[in-house]
Design an enzyme around this catalytic site. Sequence first.
Site, PDB file in Angstrom:
ATOM      1  N   SER A  64      25.794  44.890  44.049  1.00 13.70           N
ATOM      2  CA  SER A  64      27.037  44.138  43.894  1.00 13.70           C
ATOM      3  C   SER A  64      26.997  43.149  42.726  1.00 13.70           C
ATOM      4  O   SER A  64      26.872  43.546  41.576  1.00 13.70           O
ATOM      5  CB  SER A  64      27.364  43.430  45.211  1.00 13.70           C
ATOM      6  OG  SER A  64      28.636  42.848  45.187  1.00 13.70           O
ATOM      7  N   ASP A 276      33.508  42.461  40.444  1.00 17.01           N
ATOM      8  CA  ASP A 276      32.058  42.284  40.382  1.00 17.01           C
ATOM      9  C   ASP A 276      31.427  43.634  40.055  1.00 17.01           C
ATOM     10  O   ASP A 276      32.130  44.597  39.738  1.00 17.01           O
ATOM     11  CB  ASP A 276      31.516  41.689  41.684  1.00 17.01           C
ATOM     12  CG  ASP A 276      31.724  42.601  42.878  1.00 17.01           C
ATOM     13  OD1 ASP A 276      32.539  43.549  42.782  1.00 17.01           O
ATOM     14  OD2 ASP A 276      31.075  42.396  43.922  1.00 17.01           O
ATOM     15  N   GLY A 458      22.653  35.444  52.114  1.00 16.87           N
ATOM     16  CA  GLY A 458      22.362  36.733  52.744  1.00 16.87           C
ATOM     17  C   GLY A 458      22.114  37.830  51.742  1.00 16.87           C
ATOM     18  O   GLY A 458      21.766  38.952  52.113  1.00 16.87           O
TER      19      GLY A 458
END
Length: 501
Positions: A64, A276, A458
């Site tokens: 990502s 992104d 995370g």
Amino acid sequence: MDLGAITKYSALHAKPSGLILQYGTAGFRTKAEHLDHVMFRMGLLAVLRSKQTKSTIGVMVTASHNPEEDNGVKLVDPLGEMLAPSWEEHATCLANAEEQDMQRVLIDISEKEAVNLQQDAFVVIGRDTRPSSEKLSQSVIDGVTVLGGQFHDYGLLTTPQLHYMVYCRNTGGRYGKATIEGYYQKLSKAFVELTKQASCCGDEYRSLKVDCANGIGALKLREMEHYFSQGLSVQLFNDGSKGKLNHLCGADFVKSHQKPPQGMEIKSNERCCSFDGDADRIVYYYHDADGHFHLIDGDKIATLISSFLKELLVEIGESLNIGVVQTAYANGSSTRYLEEVMKVPVYCTKTGVKHLHHKAQEFDIGVYFEANGHGTALFSTAVEMKIKQSAEQLEDKKRKAAKMLENIIDLFNQVADRRVISTTNAERQAVTPPGLQEAINDLVKKYKLSRAFVRPSGTEDVVRVYAEADSQESADHLAHEVSLAVFQLAGGIGERPQPGF
């Protein structure tokens, strides 16, 4: 299950000694060179999950918004959702198992989840444009095939496209065709029909500058562009022809730095947006006539969408249960506006799109966007049917409103160990280390209309610090002071945080 073959292939994808990884908010992420064994094992796990659910499961190879040298993997459940929490635990256990324990762990998972090993399995695979992604994708395929699963490798895909493919395959094509062309046709048709009925003042509103973060979004948007016909003119920047993935560009950069990406010149009132690296985040922005930068982040997108939906529902006379789901990162003013002005209930969950998604499913219409640009609007099946019927039956003005709804439906601190920080209350309060939350509370009292919190990331090996106050200067000062508290109380390493970190 041919345990001998699994052991043999697993040795070709050996786990580095001492490496421990956690299945986080979006799967596993770390340096690409450490992921070969994880990819192989997630191929194995995808087959077990497919056998258990009797459905197609997706595996997406991407990191990502992370730097180009990183990579990652996540599994996609039957309805295009994030992997079920109980299977996240299995993923972590399997990824960290030593070679001699692999057979036992696979058998344990199969027994705990009552997996019928004779059941057929099918896995679809996609990957982003990182240099490491093709090889790591092949490791996934090795895991799928050694366990007897069938697969379809879509190759280069955005993350939303892979979610779409999984959902289409598991609904027998009712949602759409599980092809790239099917994806382009479905979304572009809905977009064109929706914009036909939207008010417009001049051709400039049909043009858009798009920062593609030097990622997969550029390739796929270029393929999709002609499906829009004359409905939208897009100009691509950071298209991967030069520059590194996510470096000084992309949604995360624009959101964090509150300025346009490198390589994009913006004139006043030009409409711009940024993806992104895997094109599952989007933020919008523009410069006003005085040259000031304005960001339309996830909070504002959610506010605009929910306000628009509520207006359309009022117009067609439908009273439905709308809810907006946010995280602790949401701007407090957006929450107050939604609750006090729009009279739309707002709920807060832990960070991570999977948590927002599950909460949003509780409403007739659930809207969720993280501030970083992850998000969507969800419609229950009953609402979809009602709106489709309304579009056919109502008089012209109401019919147009219902038709628009129908189209919408289609459409950092570094510490020695980030896990030393644990949180509660949707990640807005620190439980450990001792004294950290008390220190944050004391700092917040120094500033007007302020709040602050910290949480372990995370997706990256960092601790996130959030601060909000009545002015940018106060927010910056508060953020710096909280960062120092984290550094002092949570085992910070390296240089102390500096102002403007």
